[in-house]
Design a protein around this motif. Structure first.
Motif, PDB file in Angstrom:
ATOM      1  N   ILE A 141       0.874  -1.175   0.000  1.00  0.00           N
ATOM      2  CA  ILE A 141       0.000   0.000   0.000  1.00  0.00           C
ATOM      3  C   ILE A 141       0.910   1.223   0.000  1.00  0.00           C
ATOM      4  O   ILE A 141       1.578   1.520   0.981  1.00  0.00           O
ATOM      5  CB  ILE A 141      -0.933  -0.005   1.222  1.00  0.00           C
ATOM      6  N   ALA A 142       0.955   1.910  -1.133  1.00  0.00           N
ATOM      7  CA  ALA A 142       1.926   2.979  -1.343  1.00  0.00           C
ATOM      8  C   ALA A 142       1.423   4.361  -0.942  1.00  0.00           C
ATOM      9  O   ALA A 142       2.224   5.279  -0.813  1.00  0.00           O
ATOM     10  CB  ALA A 142       2.351   3.005  -2.816  1.00  0.00           C
ATOM     11  N   ASP A 143       0.117   4.515  -0.735  1.00  0.00           N
ATOM     12  CA  ASP A 143      -0.427   5.853  -0.509  1.00  0.00           C
ATOM     13  C   ASP A 143      -0.846   6.136   0.933  1.00  0.00           C
ATOM     14  O   ASP A 143      -1.439   7.164   1.215  1.00  0.00           O
ATOM     15  CB  ASP A 143      -1.594   6.112  -1.453  1.00  0.00           C
ATOM     16  N   GLY A 144      -0.551   5.220   1.856  1.00  0.00           N
ATOM     17  CA  GLY A 144      -0.879   5.453   3.259  1.00  0.00           C
ATOM     18  C   GLY A 144      -2.338   5.286   3.612  1.00  0.00           C
ATOM     19  O   GLY A 144      -2.748   5.596   4.722  1.00  0.00           O
ATOM     20  N   GLU A 145      -3.137   4.783   2.688  1.00  0.00           N
ATOM     21  CA  GLU A 145      -4.569   4.581   2.926  1.00  0.00           C
ATOM     22  C   GLU A 145      -4.840   3.082   3.119  1.00  0.00           C
ATOM     23  O   GLU A 145      -4.800   2.308   2.165  1.00  0.00           O
ATOM     24  CB  GLU A 145      -5.370   5.108   1.731  1.00  0.00           C
ATOM     25  N   TRP A 146      -5.075   2.682   4.374  1.00  0.00           N
ATOM     26  CA  TRP A 146      -5.298   1.273   4.678  1.00  0.00           C
ATOM     27  C   TRP A 146      -6.541   0.753   3.951  1.00  0.00           C
ATOM     28  O   TRP A 146      -7.543   1.457   3.819  1.00  0.00           O
ATOM     29  CB  TRP A 146      -5.454   1.048   6.180  1.00  0.00           C
ATOM     30  N   ARG A 147      -6.453  -0.470   3.484  1.00  0.00           N
ATOM     31  CA  ARG A 147      -7.566  -1.149   2.826  1.00  0.00           C
ATOM     32  C   ARG A 147      -7.713  -2.520   3.470  1.00  0.00           C
ATOM     33  O   ARG A 147      -6.761  -3.301   3.487  1.00  0.00           O
ATOM     34  CB  ARG A 147      -7.287  -1.299   1.329  1.00  0.00           C
TER      35      ARG A 147
ATOM     36  N   LEU B  51       0.169   9.731   8.879  1.00  0.00           N
ATOM     37  CA  LEU B  51       0.517   9.151  10.173  1.00  0.00           C
ATOM     38  C   LEU B  51      -0.714   8.771  10.995  1.00  0.00           C
ATOM     39  O   LEU B  51      -0.774   7.681  11.576  1.00  0.00           O
ATOM     40  CB  LEU B  51       1.407  10.117  10.962  1.00  0.00           C
ATOM     41  N   GLU B  52      -1.708   9.631  11.051  1.00  0.00           N
ATOM     42  CA  GLU B  52      -2.916   9.332  11.844  1.00  0.00           C
ATOM     43  C   GLU B  52      -3.667   8.124  11.280  1.00  0.00           C
ATOM     44  O   GLU B  52      -4.170   7.290  12.031  1.00  0.00           O
ATOM     45  CB  GLU B  52      -3.831  10.550  11.935  1.00  0.00           C
ATOM     46  N   ALA B  53      -3.714   8.012   9.977  1.00  0.00           N
ATOM     47  CA  ALA B  53      -4.367   6.845   9.352  1.00  0.00           C
ATOM     48  C   ALA B  53      -3.603   5.573   9.703  1.00  0.00           C
ATOM     49  O   ALA B  53      -4.207   4.525   9.954  1.00  0.00           O
ATOM     50  CB  ALA B  53      -4.447   7.032   7.842  1.00  0.00           C
ATOM     51  N   ALA B  54      -2.277   5.654   9.736  1.00  0.00           N
ATOM     52  CA  ALA B  54      -1.452   4.494  10.090  1.00  0.00           C
ATOM     53  C   ALA B  54      -1.681   4.101  11.545  1.00  0.00           C
ATOM     54  O   ALA B  54      -1.784   2.912  11.865  1.00  0.00           O
ATOM     55  CB  ALA B  54       0.020   4.801   9.847  1.00  0.00           C
ATOM     56  N   ARG B  55      -1.765   5.080  12.413  1.00  0.00           N
ATOM     57  CA  ARG B  55      -2.041   4.785  13.831  1.00  0.00           C
ATOM     58  C   ARG B  55      -3.387   4.097  13.991  1.00  0.00           C
ATOM     59  O   ARG B  55      -3.524   3.144  14.764  1.00  0.00           O
ATOM     60  CB  ARG B  55      -2.008   6.063  14.652  1.00  0.00           C
ATOM     61  N   LEU B  56      -4.373   4.576  13.267  1.00  0.00           N
ATOM     62  CA  LEU B  56      -5.700   3.958  13.325  1.00  0.00           C
ATOM     63  C   LEU B  56      -5.650   2.523  12.798  1.00  0.00           C
ATOM     64  O   LEU B  56      -6.218   1.610  13.407  1.00  0.00           O
ATOM     65  CB  LEU B  56      -6.716   4.788  12.536  1.00  0.00           C
ATOM     66  N   ALA B  57      -4.970   2.310  11.690  1.00  0.00           N
ATOM     67  CA  ALA B  57      -4.848   0.951  11.125  1.00  0.00           C
ATOM     68  C   ALA B  57      -4.140   0.033  12.114  1.00  0.00           C
ATOM     69  O   ALA B  57      -4.553  -1.120  12.309  1.00  0.00           O
ATOM     70  CB  ALA B  57      -4.097   0.998   9.797  1.00  0.00           C
ATOM     71  N   TRP B  58      -3.091   0.525  12.760  1.00  0.00           N
ATOM     72  CA  TRP B  58      -2.354  -0.270  13.749  1.00  0.00           C
ATOM     73  C   TRP B  58      -3.300  -0.704  14.873  1.00  0.00           C
ATOM     74  O   TRP B  58      -3.320  -1.865  15.275  1.00  0.00           O
ATOM     75  CB  TRP B  58      -1.189   0.560  14.306  1.00  0.00           C
ATOM     76  N   LYS B  59      -4.105   0.241  15.366  1.00  0.00           N
ATOM     77  CA  LYS B  59      -5.049  -0.060  16.448  1.00  0.00           C
ATOM     78  C   LYS B  59      -6.121  -1.044  15.992  1.00  0.00           C
ATOM     79  O   LYS B  59      -6.484  -1.962  16.723  1.00  0.00           O
ATOM     80  CB  LYS B  59      -5.702   1.221  16.960  1.00  0.00           C
ATOM     81  N   LEU B  60      -6.652  -0.840  14.801  1.00  0.00           N
ATOM     82  CA  LEU B  60      -7.710  -1.710  14.293  1.00  0.00           C
ATOM     83  C   LEU B  60      -7.230  -3.152  14.108  1.00  0.00           C
ATOM     84  O   LEU B  60      -8.009  -4.095  14.234  1.00  0.00           O
ATOM     85  CB  LEU B  60      -8.275  -1.177  12.978  1.00  0.00           C
ATOM     86  N   LEU B  61      -5.952  -3.310  13.789  1.00  0.00           N
ATOM     87  CA  LEU B  61      -5.403  -4.650  13.576  1.00  0.00           C
ATOM     88  C   LEU B  61      -4.930  -5.307  14.872  1.00  0.00           C
ATOM     89  O   LEU B  61      -4.649  -6.508  14.896  1.00  0.00           O
ATOM     90  CB  LEU B  61      -4.243  -4.589  12.582  1.00  0.00           C
ATOM     91  N   SER B  62      -4.877  -4.527  15.939  1.00  0.00           N
ATOM     92  CA  SER B  62      -4.439  -5.051  17.232  1.00  0.00           C
ATOM     93  C   SER B  62      -5.375  -6.161  17.710  1.00  0.00           C
ATOM     94  O   SER B  62      -6.592  -6.000  17.736  1.00  0.00           O
ATOM     95  CB  SER B  62      -4.421  -3.926  18.275  1.00  0.00           C
ATOM     96  N   GLY B  63      -4.794  -7.290  18.063  1.00  0.00           N
ATOM     97  CA  GLY B  63      -5.584  -8.400  18.590  1.00  0.00           C
ATOM     98  C   GLY B  63      -6.419  -9.138  17.561  1.00  0.00           C
ATOM     99  O   GLY B  63      -7.173 -10.046  17.919  1.00  0.00           O
ATOM    100  N   ARG B  64      -6.298  -8.761  16.323  1.00  0.00           N
ATOM    101  CA  ARG B  64      -7.062  -9.434  15.275  1.00  0.00           C
ATOM    102  C   ARG B  64      -6.445 -10.801  15.007  1.00  0.00           C
ATOM    103  O   ARG B  64      -5.239 -10.907  14.764  1.00  0.00           O
ATOM    104  CB  ARG B  64      -7.048  -8.588  14.008  1.00  0.00           C
TER     105      ARG B  64
ATOM    106  N   GLU C 129      -0.308 -10.516  12.193  1.00  0.00           N
ATOM    107  CA  GLU C 129       0.954 -10.236  12.880  1.00  0.00           C
ATOM    108  C   GLU C 129       1.436  -8.870  12.397  1.00  0.00           C
ATOM    109  O   GLU C 129       1.634  -8.662  11.198  1.00  0.00           O
ATOM    110  CB  GLU C 129       1.946 -11.338  12.481  1.00  0.00           C
ATOM    111  N   ARG C 130       1.597  -7.911  13.322  1.00  0.00           N
ATOM    112  CA  ARG C 130       1.997  -6.546  12.964  1.00  0.00           C
ATOM    113  C   ARG C 130       3.467  -6.302  13.275  1.00  0.00           C
ATOM    114  O   ARG C 130       3.967  -6.745  14.307  1.00  0.00           O
ATOM    115  CB  ARG C 130       1.176  -5.517  13.750  1.00  0.00           C
TER     116      ARG C 130
END
Length: 145
Positions: free
Chosen positions: A89-95, A113-126, A130-131
């Motif tokens: 994903i080259a544009d920083g927009e999680w899909r 950066l804020e979108a990446a932080r949100l993606a990191w949180k959303l994937l936590s515990g999923r 593996e992050r």
């Protein structure tokens, strides 16, 4: 499934993508590179062509008749006619469609950066995800978490 978060900082998209693409294709793997911005895809297309005769990275832009044969496919869509199991994903927009791949490389900069932080949180515990978080320090990628 593994997701590698790459915080670009001052490192240009093009060089990171070229390095990842080169490594994967060297291992016989395929890659789908996704960005909504057509100008970014066009710049990446030029970058991959301009690697020089000894390091040319075979690729194509999605929509052509040879999409299925491309080891690296540049696209606006998370659809892999080249049967890639790796997504960048080259544009920083999680899909969320990235979760259907074996591995995703998620590049982000200060603007995303804020979108990446949100993606990191959303994937936590999923389950099954593996992050890994990478930052560039003095020209080397260092895993931070």
């Amino acid at each position: 499934m593994r997701v590698d978060f790459y915080q670009l900082g001052a490192v240009p998209h093009d060089s990171v993508i070229s390095a990842i693409a080169g490594r994967l294709t060297g291992e016989g793997q395929r890659l789908l590179v996704v960005a909504e911005d057509e100008a970014l895809l066009a710049r990446l297309d030029r970058q991959l062509w301009d690697q020089g005769a000894s390091s040319f990275l075979a690729h194509g832009i999605a929509g052509g008749s040879d999409d299925a044969r491309q080891p690296i496919l540049l696209s606006r869509q998370v659809d892999a006619p080249n049967l890639a199991r790796n997504l960048l994903i080259a544009d920083g927009e999680w899909r969320d469609a990235a979760l259907s791949f074996d591995r995703a490389f998620y590049l982000f900069d200060t603007e995303t950066l804020e979108a990446a932080r949100l993606a990191w949180k959303l994937l936590s515990g999923r389950e099954g995800v593996e992050r890994h978080y990478w930052a560039n320090e003095d020209g080397k990628w260092v895993e931070k978490g």
